[in-house]
Design a protein around this motif. Structure first.
Motif, PDB file in Angstrom:
ATOM      1  N   GLU A  49       0.192  -1.068  -0.003  1.00  0.00           N
ATOM      2  CA  GLU A  49      -0.113   0.010  -0.121  1.00  0.00           C
ATOM      3  C   GLU A  49       0.498   1.693  -0.270  1.00  0.00           C
ATOM      4  O   GLU A  49       0.375   2.428  -0.732  1.00  0.00           O
ATOM      5  CB  GLU A  49      -0.824   0.035   1.479  1.00  0.00           C
ATOM      6  CG  GLU A  49      -2.036  -0.645   1.151  1.00  0.00           C
ATOM      7  CD  GLU A  49      -3.082  -1.174   2.740  1.00  0.00           C
ATOM      8  OE1 GLU A  49      -3.737  -1.728   2.248  1.00  0.00           O
ATOM      9  OE2 GLU A  49      -2.873  -0.434   3.069  1.00  0.00           O
ATOM     10  N   TYR A  50       1.713   1.091   0.598  1.00  0.00           N
ATOM     11  CA  TYR A  50       3.629   2.380   0.288  1.00  0.00           C
ATOM     12  C   TYR A  50       3.132   2.603  -0.945  1.00  0.00           C
ATOM     13  O   TYR A  50       3.583   3.629  -1.234  1.00  0.00           O
ATOM     14  CB  TYR A  50       4.438   2.457   1.485  1.00  0.00           C
ATOM     15  CG  TYR A  50       5.815   3.385   1.558  1.00  0.00           C
ATOM     16  CD1 TYR A  50       6.596   2.653   1.036  1.00  0.00           C
ATOM     17  CD2 TYR A  50       4.842   4.492   1.904  1.00  0.00           C
ATOM     18  CE1 TYR A  50       7.631   4.021   0.600  1.00  0.00           C
ATOM     19  CE2 TYR A  50       5.735   5.665   1.877  1.00  0.00           C
ATOM     20  CZ  TYR A  50       7.023   5.115   1.550  1.00  0.00           C
ATOM     21  OH  TYR A  50       8.251   5.608   1.379  1.00  0.00           O
ATOM     22  N   GLY A  51       3.425   1.502  -1.286  1.00  0.00           N
ATOM     23  CA  GLY A  51       4.236   1.760  -2.937  1.00  0.00           C
ATOM     24  C   GLY A  51       3.960   2.340  -3.439  1.00  0.00           C
ATOM     25  O   GLY A  51       3.336   2.545  -4.409  1.00  0.00           O
ATOM     26  N   GLN A  52       2.122   1.388  -3.533  1.00  0.00           N
ATOM     27  CA  GLN A  52       1.028   2.076  -4.394  1.00  0.00           C
ATOM     28  C   GLN A  52       1.056   3.847  -4.185  1.00  0.00           C
ATOM     29  O   GLN A  52       0.615   4.537  -5.294  1.00  0.00           O
ATOM     30  CB  GLN A  52      -0.267   1.277  -4.108  1.00  0.00           C
ATOM     31  CG  GLN A  52      -1.377   1.175  -5.036  1.00  0.00           C
ATOM     32  CD  GLN A  52      -2.294   2.732  -5.011  1.00  0.00           C
ATOM     33  OE1 GLN A  52      -2.094   3.005  -3.562  1.00  0.00           O
ATOM     34  NE2 GLN A  52      -3.246   2.952  -5.730  1.00  0.00           N
ATOM     35  N   GLN A  53       0.712   3.974  -2.845  1.00  0.00           N
ATOM     36  CA  GLN A  53       0.493   5.211  -2.792  1.00  0.00           C
ATOM     37  C   GLN A  53       1.790   6.229  -3.665  1.00  0.00           C
ATOM     38  O   GLN A  53       1.898   7.111  -4.075  1.00  0.00           O
ATOM     39  CB  GLN A  53       0.405   5.591  -0.969  1.00  0.00           C
ATOM     40  CG  GLN A  53      -0.725   5.696  -0.432  1.00  0.00           C
ATOM     41  CD  GLN A  53      -1.832   6.112  -1.366  1.00  0.00           C
ATOM     42  OE1 GLN A  53      -1.756   7.007  -1.145  1.00  0.00           O
ATOM     43  NE2 GLN A  53      -2.863   5.392  -1.089  1.00  0.00           N
TER      44      GLN A  53
END
Length: 820
Positions: A49-53
């Motif tokens: 989720e951090y990478g997607q953000q």
């Protein structure tokens, strides 16, 4: 239990302990493994989720840059060479961006800028025309939606996957082409996903069919055993990448699943549990021996009387069949102040009976001895040894021994002095509460939802509506329609909040407010209602109605006075311009007089031709028409009338203002210039009021220039009207700029106060009325000084009127809170 049963229990107890031990080991192993997998899965999910953000933010930043470039191209601020320069800088600064192309509304490629690693001729181009395919489909979708569109990722042969972004070009709201940007999917993965996530996991970008576009993937490993197939499952998590959507999915897979923690924990758990089991078996045997010895000692030393005395806090008293006291516990003695020796053996009247209550208590005792006492108990007053009294409640029950023989009566006594005091206070509080509500000058009513029962109504409600819920329901229905139209749901007997948790509804719901007119009472009422939990747990609605007739009448009088002030302001403005108006009328009247005198002289002399006479009469008619127009404009401006909003074009209003203002401008030798933007949208306003604001500002500007004694070349006032966007809504902005000396800091702070003026002869109501007029049209007005090298060189007044937010606004003078 027999000795054989005890022996069997002793033999099977260790076996049961071992079985329980094995069950605990298996459960612990299973729980720890699941906990470990859950932690790893949470870690993968958090990192993905951090990478997607981060990847989403990078895409949005590129999209914003492309939209700014598209806006400049749409506004024709960039030519093809300048576009290539901007596109080259954009591609060079963003390694994931492969190319940026400009395509017109005929699918022709005007210009394209690609990265050095990409060939000039793209797969989606057929010469310089957009070829049918994914790019052409995205082009059509961007043209239809008029907003940026991402296409599905494309994987050309022998080439890396690409992602296309179509940004539409619009000219005056019409589609005029697009900017086509191509992203490298591999570049998005490398530069968009944080390096720490790439180092920890096998990260990949997938399409909507789970096909690998970029990155790496880990296949599932075989399980450690057939009974534990989940041990070979790769720990992974995937999430769609916004704003692309499901067409681009980010997935991360953990490199390995650690099992060392489980193995080490299992070893130490087995060792600890084995030691604890051995110790527990020995301790349990020894404890059993000690417990048997203790039970024998307790049975010989404990009695029923001591157990009751030590456990009971309630006063206990026992009577025999003849009514004599045979037992009292310490709590009873402590309550009454009499000792056990003093009480045991007493007959009626007992020493703790008050003298004045002895007859009543004697009758109660007879009922008790006959077994006719109330099982719910009865209340009595008890006399302490020190002479004080307290309220108590006695509960009587038969006293039966272990053999089942009835030997007397047992009574338990509880001190209820404090509960009685609280009950009396509550009763007094309720009376005070009711008195306050009855004396209120507002109607208060409470009724449950879906019922015609009236739970509470104060005196004023009963005077207005009687003792039924008819008035309550009318207030609810008419008050609820103040902001929303009546729907089928509001006409239903079931409330719209039915089924909601009552605690959340009553604690978080905001009180509704409305102002309605009750024809039956001939009054204006301010109605407030909210939901509450009634004492019996039902959901009810409380309605408070206050008579605001006097306030409404005052508001209507204030509105009428404001209208008269606006009319007075226009009259004052015309009065100040009286000399200029007289001079303006004097010119056409003098010309008419001269034309008529000349024609009379020439007619008497017989030396005028018919054509010359017609020309002179035509000129005389034009001068008369000019004078009539001046008078008509002044009459329409100062005419007192009700405010009336209508769709009005801006240029005619400006023309009317300039015709009136030029009279004052010529008198003060001030030039008036105007800059009116073309194609201004119509406004839903009262034209006379807007003209009044503009004329007041222009007149103030001319007076400021005249007072500053500027040189003739600098004696000017500029009127500028342009479209603008304020808080996301379209508006038209009016600004009046003069070349005077500006305003002082005190004047800027008090500019719009009533009766404050910067002119010695001013009344101080002009700008105050201007502000009221602008704000009544949902606009705002502001003023600022203009400076040159730190010196004030003029002042600018600016106000704007919204275009769309006031469409359908009720005409001025109507109170929006009023409900007919």
């Amino acid at each position: 239990m027999s000795s054989q049963g005890r022996e069997r229990l002793i033999h099977f107890a260790p076996l049961a302990a071992v079985v329980l031990f094995l069950a605990v080991i298996a459960t612990a192993f299973w729980y720890l493994r699941l906990e470990e997998m859950h932690r790893e899965q949470e870690a993968v999910k958090r990192d993905v989720e951090y990478g997607q953000q981060r990847l989403r933010l990078r895409l949005l930043e590129r999209q914003e840059q492309l939209m700014r470039l598209a806006r400049d191209v749409s506004n024709r601020e960039l030519s093809a060479p300048h576009f290539l320069i901007r596109a080259e800088s954009l591609v060079a600064q963003n390694p994931e961006l492969l190319s940026v192309s400009w395509i017109d509304d005929r699918r022709r490629v005007i210009a394209t800028q690609a990265s050095v690693s990409v060939s000039a001729q793209r797969d989606w181009m057929d010469g310089d025309v957009l070829k049918a395919g994914e790019a052409e489909a995205g082009y059509g979708l961007a043209r239809d939606l008029l907003q940026p569109v991402y296409s599905q990722p494309i994987t050309p042969k022998d080439s890396e996957a690409i992602l296309q972004l179509h940004v539409p070009l619009t000219l005056r709201g019409k589609f005029s082409g697009e900017l086509l940007a191509e992203y490298s999917v591999d570049g998005l993965l490398r530069y968009g996903v944080p390096s720490e996530v790439l180092a920890k996991y096998a990260v990949a970008l997938l399409d909507d069919k789970a096909a690998l576009l970029a990155g790496q993937s880990i296949p599932d490993r075989p399980g450690l055993s057939e009974s534990l197939p989940w041990t070979g499952k790769v720990n992974e998590y995937e999430i769609p990448v916004s704003p692309v959507g499901n067409g681009l999915v980010l997935r991360a897979q953990a490199w390995r699943t650690s099992q060392g923690v489980v193995g080490g924990t299992l070893f130490w758990l087995v060792a600890v549990l084995a030691s604890m089991t051995t110790w527990m078996l020995i301790a349990n045997w020894r404890q059993s021996q000690r417990r048997q010895q203790a039970q024998m000692a307790l049975q010989s030393e404990t009695s029923f009387r001591r157990a009751m005395e030590n456990s009971m806090l309630t006063g206990m008293r026992a009577l025999d069949l003849q009514g004599r006291i045979i037992y009292v516990n310490p709590a009873f003695c402590q309550m009454t102040g009499w000792s056990e020796d003093e009480l045991i053996g007493q007959s009626q009247p007992f020493s703790y009976w008050p003298y004045e209550d002895r007859d009543t208590l004697a009758a109660r005792l007879e009922e008790e001895l006959e077994g006719a006492s109330d099982t719910a108990g009865f209340q009595m007053r008890v006399l302490r040894k020190d002479g004080t009294k307290f309220d108590a409640r006695l509960y009587v029950s038969p006293l039966v021994d272990a053999t089942g023989k009835h030997g007397g009566w047992m009574a338990s006594m509880t001190d209820i002095t404090e509960p009685n005091r609280v009950r009396r206070q509550l009763s007094a509080s309720y009376e005070r509460f009711t008195t306050v509500l009855e004396a209120l000058d507002a109607s208060v009513s409470v009724a449950p939802l879906g019922s015609e029962e009236l739970l509470f109504a104060n005196k004023l409600y009963r005077q207005w509506f009687g003792t039924t819920t008819e008035g309550h329901l009318k207030l609810v229905v008419r008050g609820g329609s103040a902001e929303t139209p009546v729907s089928d749901e509001s006409m239903d007997a079931v409330d719209s909040f039915a089924g909601f948790p009552l605690h959340n509804l009553t604690s978080s719901a905001v009180a509704e407010h409305a102002e309605i007119y009750m024809e039956r009472l001939g009054k204006w009422l301010e109605v407030r209602s909210r939901y509450l939990n009634w004492v019996d747990g039902r959901l009810a609605q409380m309605v408070i109605a206050t008579d605001i007739t006097v306030r409404r009448q005052a508001e209507e009088q204030a509105a009428a006075q404001a209208e008269r002030a606006q009319s007075a302001s226009r009259l004052i403005t015309m009065g100040e311009m009286a000399s200029s108006v007289a001079h303006e009328l004097n010119q056409p009247l003098t010309a008419i007089s001269n034309y008529c005198t000349g024609m009379i002289s020439r007619i008497r002399g017989g030396g005028i031709a018919e054509q010359d006479l017609l020309n002179a009469l035509d000129k005389t008619a034009r001068q008369a028409q000019r004078a009539g127009q001046v008078v008509q404009h002044i009459r329409s401006f100062v005419k007192r009338s009700e405010p009336r909003r209508q769709l009005a074009e801006v240029p005619p209003m400006i023309d009317q203002v300039i015709e009136l203002a030029e009279i004052e401008m010529r008198r003060r030798q001030v030039r008036l210039t105007r800059q009116i933007a073309p194609r201004l949208p119509p406004l839903n306003v009262d034209p006379i009021l807007i003209e009044q604001v503009l004329l007041n500002l222009i007149k103030n500007g001319a007076e400021s220039v005249d007072a500053a004694h500027r040189a003739p070349v600098n004696r000017l006032v500029e009127l500028r009207v342009v479209p603008c966007v304020v808080d996301g809504q379209q508006a038209v902005q009016f600004s009046v700029t003069d070349s005077g000396r500006g305003l002082s800091a005190e004047a800027l702070a008090r500019l719009y106060e009533a009766f404050f003026s910067t002119k010695s002869e001013g009344l101080g109501i002009g700008l105050n009325l201007c502000r009221s007029i602008v704000e009544s049209h949902q606009g705002r007005i502001s003023a600022e000084n203009l400076y040159n090298s730190g010196q004030p060189v003029g002042c600018r007044f600016t106000f704007w009127i919204p275009v769309s937010s006031i469409q359908g606004t009720p005409e001025a003078g109507t109170n929006n809170k009023t409900i007919a």
